[in-house]
Design a protein around this motif. Structure first.
Motif, short mmCIF file in Angstrom:
data_model
loop_
_atom_site.label_atom_id
_atom_site.label_comp_id
_atom_site.label_asym_id
_atom_site.label_seq_id
_atom_site.Cartn_x
_atom_site.Cartn_y
_atom_site.Cartn_z
N ILE A 56 34.18 39.58 -14.99
CA ILE A 56 35.21 39.87 -13.98
C ILE A 56 34.64 40.77 -12.88
CG2 ILE A 56 37.39 41.14 -13.63
CD1 ILE A 56 38.24 40.08 -16.42
N GLY A 57 33.70 41.64 -13.23
CA GLY A 57 33.12 42.54 -12.24
C GLY A 57 32.16 41.90 -11.27
N LEU A 58 31.80 40.65 -11.49
CA LEU A 58 30.84 39.97 -10.61
C LEU A 58 31.52 39.50 -9.33
CD1 LEU A 58 29.04 37.76 -13.29
CD2 LEU A 58 28.16 39.88 -12.26
N LYS A 59 30.78 39.47 -8.25
CA LYS A 59 31.32 39.05 -6.96
C LYS A 59 31.84 37.62 -7.00
CE LYS A 59 30.20 39.14 -2.02
NZ LYS A 59 29.15 39.43 -1.02
N ILE A 60 31.17 36.75 -7.76
CA ILE A 60 31.57 35.34 -7.83
C ILE A 60 32.96 35.22 -8.46
CG2 ILE A 60 30.51 34.90 -10.10
CD1 ILE A 60 30.47 32.42 -7.18
N PHE A 61 33.32 36.18 -9.35
CA PHE A 61 34.67 36.16 -9.92
C PHE A 61 35.65 36.94 -9.04
CE2 PHE A 61 38.20 37.05 -12.69
CZ PHE A 61 38.30 35.90 -13.45
N LEU B 147 25.84 32.11 -13.39
CA LEU B 147 26.33 33.26 -14.15
C LEU B 147 25.24 33.93 -14.99
CD1 LEU B 147 29.96 32.32 -15.26
CD2 LEU B 147 29.25 33.97 -13.55
N PRO B 148 24.40 33.16 -15.73
CA PRO B 148 23.34 33.84 -16.49
C PRO B 148 22.44 34.69 -15.59
CG PRO B 148 23.54 31.56 -17.20
CD PRO B 148 24.39 31.70 -15.98
N GLU B 149 22.11 34.14 -14.44
CA GLU B 149 21.20 34.84 -13.52
C GLU B 149 21.82 36.12 -12.99
OE1 GLU B 149 19.63 34.14 -8.98
OE2 GLU B 149 19.87 32.37 -10.26
N ILE B 150 23.06 36.06 -12.52
CA ILE B 150 23.63 37.26 -11.89
C ILE B 150 24.09 38.28 -12.92
CG2 ILE B 150 24.24 36.20 -9.69
CD1 ILE B 150 27.08 35.90 -10.68
N LEU B 151 24.46 37.84 -14.12
CA LEU B 151 24.76 38.81 -15.18
C LEU B 151 23.54 39.67 -15.48
CD1 LEU B 151 26.97 36.66 -17.59
CD2 LEU B 151 27.65 38.85 -16.57
N LEU B 152 22.38 39.01 -15.59
CA LEU B 152 21.14 39.72 -15.91
C LEU B 152 20.66 40.59 -14.75
CD1 LEU B 152 19.45 36.82 -17.83
CD2 LEU B 152 19.88 39.09 -18.80
N ASN B 153 20.98 40.16 -13.52
CA ASN B 153 20.60 40.95 -12.35
C ASN B 153 21.53 42.13 -12.10
OD1 ASN B 153 18.41 39.30 -11.83
ND2 ASN B 153 19.50 38.02 -10.34
N THR B 154 22.75 42.05 -12.63
CA THR B 154 23.76 43.07 -12.36
C THR B 154 23.81 44.15 -13.42
OG1 THR B 154 25.09 41.38 -11.22
CG2 THR B 154 26.21 43.44 -11.82
N ASP C 90 22.15 45.97 -17.14
CA ASP C 90 20.92 46.05 -17.94
C ASP C 90 21.14 45.35 -19.28
OD1 ASP C 90 21.83 47.99 -20.00
OD2 ASP C 90 21.82 49.42 -18.33
N GLU C 91 20.07 44.95 -19.90
CA GLU C 91 20.13 44.14 -21.11
C GLU C 91 20.84 44.85 -22.25
OE1 GLU C 91 16.53 42.31 -22.32
OE2 GLU C 91 16.29 41.15 -20.46
N ALA C 92 20.66 46.16 -22.35
CA ALA C 92 21.30 46.92 -23.43
C ALA C 92 22.81 46.87 -23.30
CB ALA C 92 20.81 48.37 -23.42
N GLU C 93 23.31 46.99 -22.08
CA GLU C 93 24.76 46.93 -21.86
C GLU C 93 25.31 45.54 -22.18
OE1 GLU C 93 28.14 47.39 -18.34
OE2 GLU C 93 26.07 47.98 -17.92
N LEU C 94 24.58 44.51 -21.77
CA LEU C 94 25.02 43.15 -22.05
C LEU C 94 25.02 42.87 -23.56
CD1 LEU C 94 23.20 41.21 -19.18
CD2 LEU C 94 25.67 41.51 -19.43
N GLU C 95 23.99 43.34 -24.24
CA GLU C 95 23.92 43.14 -25.68
C GLU C 95 25.10 43.82 -26.37
OE1 GLU C 95 20.87 44.02 -29.42
OE2 GLU C 95 20.10 43.97 -27.36
N ARG C 96 25.40 45.03 -25.95
CA ARG C 96 26.54 45.76 -26.51
C ARG C 96 27.85 45.03 -26.24
NH1 ARG C 96 30.00 49.13 -24.01
NH2 ARG C 96 31.14 50.68 -25.26
N SER C 97 28.04 44.55 -25.00
CA SER C 97 29.26 43.82 -24.63
C SER C 97 29.42 42.56 -25.46
CB SER C 97 29.23 43.46 -23.14
OG SER C 97 29.29 44.61 -22.34
N ILE C 98 28.33 41.85 -25.65
CA ILE C 98 28.36 40.61 -26.42
C ILE C 98 28.79 40.88 -27.86
CG2 ILE C 98 26.89 38.79 -27.40
CD1 ILE C 98 25.36 38.89 -24.64
N LYS C 99 28.25 41.94 -28.45
CA LYS C 99 28.61 42.30 -29.82
C LYS C 99 30.08 42.69 -29.92
CE LYS C 99 24.12 44.00 -31.45
NZ LYS C 99 23.35 45.24 -31.80
#
Length: 467
Positions: free
Chosen positions: A27-32, A129-136, A138-147
């Motif tokens: 939701i925080g991404l510009k595309i959304f 989406l995969p590209e801009i999620l990783l660019n926006t 950091d990997e640790a935050e994404l890993e935590r969110s996914i869990k």
């Protein structure tokens, strides 16, 4: 109480809606966020003044309805979260002025697609989406969110690979027409339709057209075996009357709101604005380039044409149309008719093809009569043939591979079987079709109206339906 990392969105239709961490990342991404600047019903606000809600609110609402379904159907993570993400992203591909982009710009990009925004959605989900999620993030935050969002099953040593796996699974669901999860999103009683009818009727000031009982559709839904080892979405025979009510609600929304003659005049003008600006503003190229696409929205295009345009042919025409819209100087109706094509006509031409042919015949007859009587060139005429509104429950359910669960015999059945067995006759109207002719202004309408009435008194033009 919200769980760890979740937020509560307060919604006028559904109340409190819980949003999980990975959903918040998206939701925080510009595309959304661009969905905040895409009206759900771009033309309706000019007739129903409070209908200024957007695709953003609708996407959040659809997510909530998907959660209601998941709980009732005992769908658990990670499948539940995939369903929620499908609902959240189902409108991510919509362009400027929503469906008007489908019949103009997307028609150039995806000429074979009925709904270009659905094709573009797949491109965004799989590639962007995969590209801009990783660019926006950091990997640790994404890993935590996914869990925390229930998607830990898909985690690998590579967050990039994990996100691409999740996005591919979302895309697969949204492409699997007729399957259970697809029907929960896009079926006749899916979360998309359930939310937009409730939401659009509320904001249009026509709440009575959104009066169907959403909670009963959720409560009496089930996933059953179709007898051939396949899973199928079913709705209980206890809600047959509620199914009819929903279809009537939907019909009334189309007839009185979406297809209101002034709303459709706006739709025609918005289509023309897009056609005039497509080439000078490079809309095709900017749509294909997803970094540019996320900058395009209803507001930005109006601004670009009004304040940044050069005094050139097509863009100047687009500028004039926007100026007319801002002054609410809209096209006027000359002919406004409903038609129910016969089965022979539908078989040969399709319902929409037949309506367009009928409208072209009316337009030609009106033009010929006017020029004969007035000795002058006929004012400009524009044809509008909104798409077919299906009214028959059997049409809706068969197309979507959805059955009715007979509570007496405890087996899934087709709608027509239930109808026959119970002498439960539904709607005889299979579809509803409108065609209209518009002209530029009240002045032109006054010139044409007497001739239009004369044309309409004549016998309907004969159209060959022999195969």
């Amino acid at each position: 109480m919200a769980g760890k990392g979740t937020k509560i969105f307060r919604d006028p239709i559904h109340g409190n809606i819980r949003i999980f961490p990975f959903e918040l990342n998206i939701i925080g991404l510009k595309i959304f966020q661009r969905l905040r600047c895409l009206k759900q019903t771009p033309s309706v606000a000019y007739v129903f003044h409070s209908a200024n809600h957007t695709r953003f609110e609708h996407s959040i609402g659809a997510l909530h309805v998907s959660e209601m379904y998941a709980r009732n159907l005992d769908i658990i993570d990670p499948e539940k979260e995939l369903l929620r993400l499908c609902a959240l992203l189902h409108d991510i591909g919509h362009g400027v002025f929503s469906h008007q982009y489908d019949v103009t710009v997307y028609r150039e990009i995806y000429p074979e697609a009925e709904h270009g925004h659905d094709k573009h959605r797949m491109k965004i989900i799989r590639e962007y989406l995969p590209e801009i999620l990783l660019n926006t993030y950091d990997e640790a935050e994404l890993e935590r969110s996914i869990k925390l969002s229930g998607l830990g099953k898909y985690l690998t040593s590579s967050v990039d690979e994990t996100i691409r796996t999740i996005m591919n699974k979302i895309a697969e669901i949204l492409e699997s027409e007729g399957e259970v999860f697809y029907n929960l999103i896009h079926g006749p009683f899916g979360c998309d339709r359930m939310d937009f009818i409730k939401r659009d009727s509320y904001f249009s000031g026509t709440c009575h057209y959104g009066g169907f009982p959403l909670d009963r559709f959720i409560l009496f839904s089930s996933i059953r075996d179709d007898g051939n080892g396949n899973k199928i979405l079913c709705y209980s025979s206890k809600i047959l009357d509620d199914i009819l009510l929903l279809l009537i609600n939907r019909f009334q929304m189309f007839k009185n709101v979406y297809f209101h003659k002034t709303c459709r005049a706006l739709d025609l003008m918005l289509q023309q604005i897009l056609r005039y600006s497509m080439e000078p503003l490079n809309l095709v190229e900017r749509t294909v380039n997803l970094e540019e696409f996320e900058k395009l929205n209803d507001n930005s295009l109006f601004y670009e044409i009004l304040f940044c345009f050069q005094d050139s042919g097509e863009l100047k025409e687009a500028h004039k149309l926007i100026d007319r819209i801002l002054r609410r100087d809209l096209y006027k109706t000359v002919i406004d008719e409903a038609e129910l094509p016969t089965q022979e006509q539908i078989k040969k031409y399709t319902a929409s093809g037949f309506l367009k042919m009928l409208a072209e015949n009316r337009k030609a007859a009106l033009k010929k009569l006017y020029e004969k009587e007035e000795g002058d060139e006929c004012p400009r005429l524009f044809i509008d043939t909104p798409y077919e509104i299906r009214m028959n429950p059997l049409q809706e359910l068969l197309k979507s591979n959805i059955d009715i669960y007979d509570e007496t015999e405890k087996i899934p059945k087709k709608y027509n079987e239930i109808e026959r067995e119970r002498s439960f006759k539904t709607l005889n109207v299979e579809s509803f079709n409108i065609y209209r002719l518009y002209t530029l202004s009240d002045t032109e309408r006054e010139k044409l109206i007497s001739y239009a009435r004369s044309i309409m008194k004549r016998k309907k033009p004969k159209i060959d339906t022999q195969i």
